[in-house]
Design a protein around this motif. Structure first.
Motif, PDB file in Angstrom:
ATOM      1  N   ILE A  68     -50.713 -46.563-107.150  1.00  0.00           N
ATOM      2  CA  ILE A  68     -51.652 -47.648-106.852  1.00  0.00           C
ATOM      3  C   ILE A  68     -52.831 -47.150-106.020  1.00  0.00           C
ATOM      4  O   ILE A  68     -53.744 -47.909-105.718  1.00  0.00           O
ATOM      5  N   HIS A  70     -56.335 -45.829-105.194  1.00  0.00           N
ATOM      6  CA  HIS A  70     -57.552 -45.988-105.987  1.00  0.00           C
ATOM      7  C   HIS A  70     -58.783 -46.094-105.101  1.00  0.00           C
ATOM      8  O   HIS A  70     -58.686 -46.298-103.904  1.00  0.00           O
ATOM      9  N   GLU A  94     -55.165 -54.625-115.676  1.00  0.00           N
ATOM     10  CA  GLU A  94     -55.464 -55.881-114.989  1.00  0.00           C
ATOM     11  C   GLU A  94     -54.942 -55.824-113.561  1.00  0.00           C
ATOM     12  O   GLU A  94     -53.896 -55.240-113.294  1.00  0.00           O
ATOM     13  N   GLU A  95     -55.663 -56.424-112.640  1.00  0.00           N
ATOM     14  CA  GLU A  95     -55.314 -56.453-111.225  1.00  0.00           C
ATOM     15  C   GLU A  95     -54.961 -57.883-110.814  1.00  0.00           C
ATOM     16  O   GLU A  95     -55.440 -58.837-111.435  1.00  0.00           O
ATOM     17  N   ARG A 103     -62.136 -58.761-110.940  1.00  0.00           N
ATOM     18  CA  ARG A 103     -61.864 -57.329-110.856  1.00  0.00           C
ATOM     19  C   ARG A 103     -60.892 -56.866-111.919  1.00  0.00           C
ATOM     20  O   ARG A 103     -60.148 -57.653-112.489  1.00  0.00           O
ATOM     21  N   ALA A 105     -59.015 -52.694-113.086  1.00  0.00           N
ATOM     22  CA  ALA A 105     -59.002 -51.250-112.865  1.00  0.00           C
ATOM     23  C   ALA A 105     -59.093 -50.558-114.215  1.00  0.00           C
ATOM     24  O   ALA A 105     -58.845 -51.162-115.259  1.00  0.00           O
ATOM     25  N   ARG A 113     -56.858 -43.853-111.009  1.00  0.00           N
ATOM     26  CA  ARG A 113     -57.082 -45.296-111.074  1.00  0.00           C
ATOM     27  C   ARG A 113     -58.373 -45.604-110.326  1.00  0.00           C
ATOM     28  O   ARG A 113     -58.577 -45.150-109.205  1.00  0.00           O
ATOM     29  N   GLU A 115     -61.028 -48.979-109.487  1.00  0.00           N
ATOM     30  CA  GLU A 115     -61.197 -50.428-109.580  1.00  0.00           C
ATOM     31  C   GLU A 115     -62.678 -50.764-109.595  1.00  0.00           C
ATOM     32  O   GLU A 115     -63.468 -50.169-108.872  1.00  0.00           O
TER      33      GLU A 115
END
Length: 122
Positions: A68, A70, A94-95, A103, A105, A113, A115
């Protein structure tokens, strides 16, 4: 084409048992300002801090197929950015929804990753 506005935040990860130590380091040693984090939106613990006009997000690394960690960048038009990346075969992730932001990513060709977000005027 993607029109970048600014860097928004970067997210680092620490072991779960060292989260409070990380909070202490970044607030007391580095002097960063702790800010509100919408904890109810996330499945893991963490903290958000201000560094000037950029944020540092500290989280614990859950067991996931991919990290995770980023960097997040604000863009002028999130829909145009998404279309541009999809048209170029870039993987979209998708976040979780955060009020006031649109938002998503993407995963670069090297597994990083990234975003992209756009602030929404409410």
């Amino acid at each position: 084409m993607i029109n970048f506005k600014r860097a928004d935040h970067f997210h680092i990860c620490v072991p779960p048992q060292r989260l409070e130590e990380a909070k202490d380091f970044y607030t007391n040693v580095l002097g960063l300002e702790l800010i509100d984090r919408p904890n109810h939106l996330f499945s893991s613990a963490g903290y958000w801090l201000n560094i000037g006009n950029v944020q540092l997000h500290i989280g614990v690394e859950p067991v996931l197929p991919r990290s995770i960690r980023h960097t997040a960048m604000e863009v002028l038009n999130i829909d145009t950015a998404r279309t541009h990346l999809q048209d170029n075969g870039v993987e979209i992730v998708e976040e979780p929804v955060i009020p006031g932001r649109e938002r998503f990513a993407f995963i670069d060709p090297f597994g990083n990753r990234m975003e992209l977000l756009q602030m929404i005027n409410s």
